[in-house]
Each structure stands twice: as structure tokens, then as C-alpha cells.
Design a protein around this motif. Structure first.
Motif, PDB file in Angstrom:
ATOM      1  N   MET A   1       0.929  -1.169   0.203  1.00  0.00           N
ATOM      2  CA  MET A   1       0.100   0.022  -0.051  1.00  0.00           C
ATOM      3  C   MET A   1       0.995   1.191   0.269  1.00  0.00           C
ATOM      4  N   VAL A   2       0.502   2.254  -0.727  1.00  0.00           N
ATOM      5  CA  VAL A   2       1.260   3.812  -0.715  1.00  0.00           C
ATOM      6  C   VAL A   2       1.042   4.243   0.619  1.00  0.00           C
ATOM      7  N   ASP A   3       2.295   4.559   1.264  1.00  0.00           N
ATOM      8  CA  ASP A   3       2.260   5.404   2.302  1.00  0.00           C
ATOM      9  C   ASP A   3       2.025   6.991   2.178  1.00  0.00           C
ATOM     10  N   SER A   4       2.835   7.660   1.141  1.00  0.00           N
ATOM     11  CA  SER A   4       2.642   9.010   0.790  1.00  0.00           C
ATOM     12  C   SER A   4       3.014   9.153  -0.687  1.00  0.00           C
ATOM     13  N   MET A  24       6.441   3.666  -0.321  1.00  0.00           N
ATOM     14  CA  MET A  24       5.786   2.497  -0.143  1.00  0.00           C
ATOM     15  C   MET A  24       5.760   1.949   1.374  1.00  0.00           C
ATOM     16  N   ASN A  25       5.027   1.335   1.871  1.00  0.00           N
ATOM     17  CA  ASN A  25       5.199   0.859   3.153  1.00  0.00           C
ATOM     18  C   ASN A  25       6.224  -0.311   3.594  1.00  0.00           C
ATOM     19  N   GLU A  53      -7.766  10.747  -1.807  1.00  0.00           N
ATOM     20  CA  GLU A  53      -6.690  11.780  -2.419  1.00  0.00           C
ATOM     21  C   GLU A  53      -5.376  11.778  -1.889  1.00  0.00           C
ATOM     22  N   MET A  54      -4.330  11.482  -2.563  1.00  0.00           N
ATOM     23  CA  MET A  54      -3.042  11.298  -2.033  1.00  0.00           C
ATOM     24  C   MET A  54      -2.029  12.451  -2.087  1.00  0.00           C
ATOM     25  N   ALA A  55      -2.409  13.412  -2.936  1.00  0.00           N
ATOM     26  CA  ALA A  55      -1.550  14.502  -3.455  1.00  0.00           C
ATOM     27  C   ALA A  55      -2.347  15.455  -4.294  1.00  0.00           C
ATOM     28  N   PHE A  79       9.736   5.248  -7.023  1.00  0.00           N
ATOM     29  CA  PHE A  79       9.353   4.734  -6.012  1.00  0.00           C
ATOM     30  C   PHE A  79      10.610   4.621  -4.674  1.00  0.00           C
ATOM     31  N   GLY A  80      10.037   4.494  -3.465  1.00  0.00           N
ATOM     32  CA  GLY A  80      10.894   4.446  -2.404  1.00  0.00           C
ATOM     33  C   GLY A  80      10.410   3.552  -1.435  1.00  0.00           C
ATOM     34  N   VAL A  81      10.979   2.659  -0.429  1.00  0.00           N
ATOM     35  CA  VAL A  81      10.492   2.186   0.405  1.00  0.00           C
ATOM     36  C   VAL A  81      11.043   2.459   1.679  1.00  0.00           C
ATOM     37  N   HIS A  82      10.224   2.853   2.900  1.00  0.00           N
ATOM     38  CA  HIS A  82      10.616   3.327   4.028  1.00  0.00           C
ATOM     39  C   HIS A  82      11.297   1.896   4.772  1.00  0.00           C
ATOM     40  N   GLY A  83      12.638   2.460   5.213  1.00  0.00           N
ATOM     41  CA  GLY A  83      13.345   1.529   5.800  1.00  0.00           C
ATOM     42  C   GLY A  83      14.515   0.845   4.753  1.00  0.00           C
TER      43      GLY A  83
END
Length: 117
Positions: A1-4, A24-25, A53-55, A79-83
Motif C-alpha cells: 500500500m502507498v504510504d505517501s 511504499m510501506n 486523495e494522496m497528493a 518509488f522508495g520504500v521506508h527503511g
């Protein structure tokens, strides 16, 4: 799922072109299905799955003209992944070449229809 989702740049090429940074989470998250909307002069990206709505960003007259003319938008997504991605705090060199490495970011480019409301 998309985080931001962050809108980084808006320009005009063949279509209205928008650069997005999507976080992404987790590394196994693959649910990114964007929907583009324009309401007045406000461009927004929402998720098809949740409808949230995300942005959003305000468009100028030239950008609105390009969007109305083509009725499509070119999304250039990083794309980026947290952590996993982000700023390197601890450098862990690879012994073979003596340089610190960072995980590669995935990039994606697509042309999406715009829904005018």
C-alpha cells in the motif's frame, strides 16, 4: 500500500508531465494504481483501491491548457520504500570495489487519462 505521494515537478512535454515521489510501506507492497483528477485548477492523484486523495497541486494557465488539450498526463514515478531507501547514515563499503552502495530506486513512467470534474 502507498504510504505517501509527493509531487516534485510539473512541466509540459508531449503531455502535461508530473514527477512523483511515491513511498511504499514495505518492499512487498505493489498496490499503486493512480487516478488523475482535475477539479478547477487543482490537479490531484488518488488511489483507485481506496479512492483517497494522496497528493494535489495547483496548475497554472499553460499547464491547464496542455491538460485540457491532451486530456492525459504523463506520470514519472520514483518509488522508495521506508527503511530501505533514503539517506545513508552508516556507510558499509563493498570490499570488492571500496565504494559504499545504496539500494537502487525503481522508476516508472506511464500516461494516464485525466478525469475532469
Amino acid at each position: 500500500m502507498v504510504d505517501s505521494i509527493n509531487i516534485k515537478r510539473v512541466g509540459i512535454r508531449d503531455y502535461l508531465s508530473i514527477d512523483l515521489e511515491v513511498w511504499m510501506n514495505g518492499p512487498d507492497d505493489m498496490d499503486f494504481r493512480p487516478r488523475a483528477h482535475i477539479r478547477g485548477n487543482k490537479f490531484s492523484i488518488s488511489s483507485i483501491a481506496s479512492g483517497k486523495e494522496m497528493a494535489s497541486i495547483e496548475l497554472d494557465d499553460e499547464q491547464m491548457e496542455a491538460a485540457e488539450r491532451e486530456r492525459q498526463v504523463e506520470l514519472r514515478v520514483k518509488f522508495g520504500v521506508h527503511g530501505m531507501h533514503g539517506r545513508l547514515v552508516h556507510i558499509h563499503p563493498i570490499i570488492a570495489d571500496g565504494k559504499a552502495k545504496k539500494l537502487a530506486n525503481a522508476n516508472w513512467k506511464t500516461v494516464q487519462p485525466i478525469q475532469f470534474n
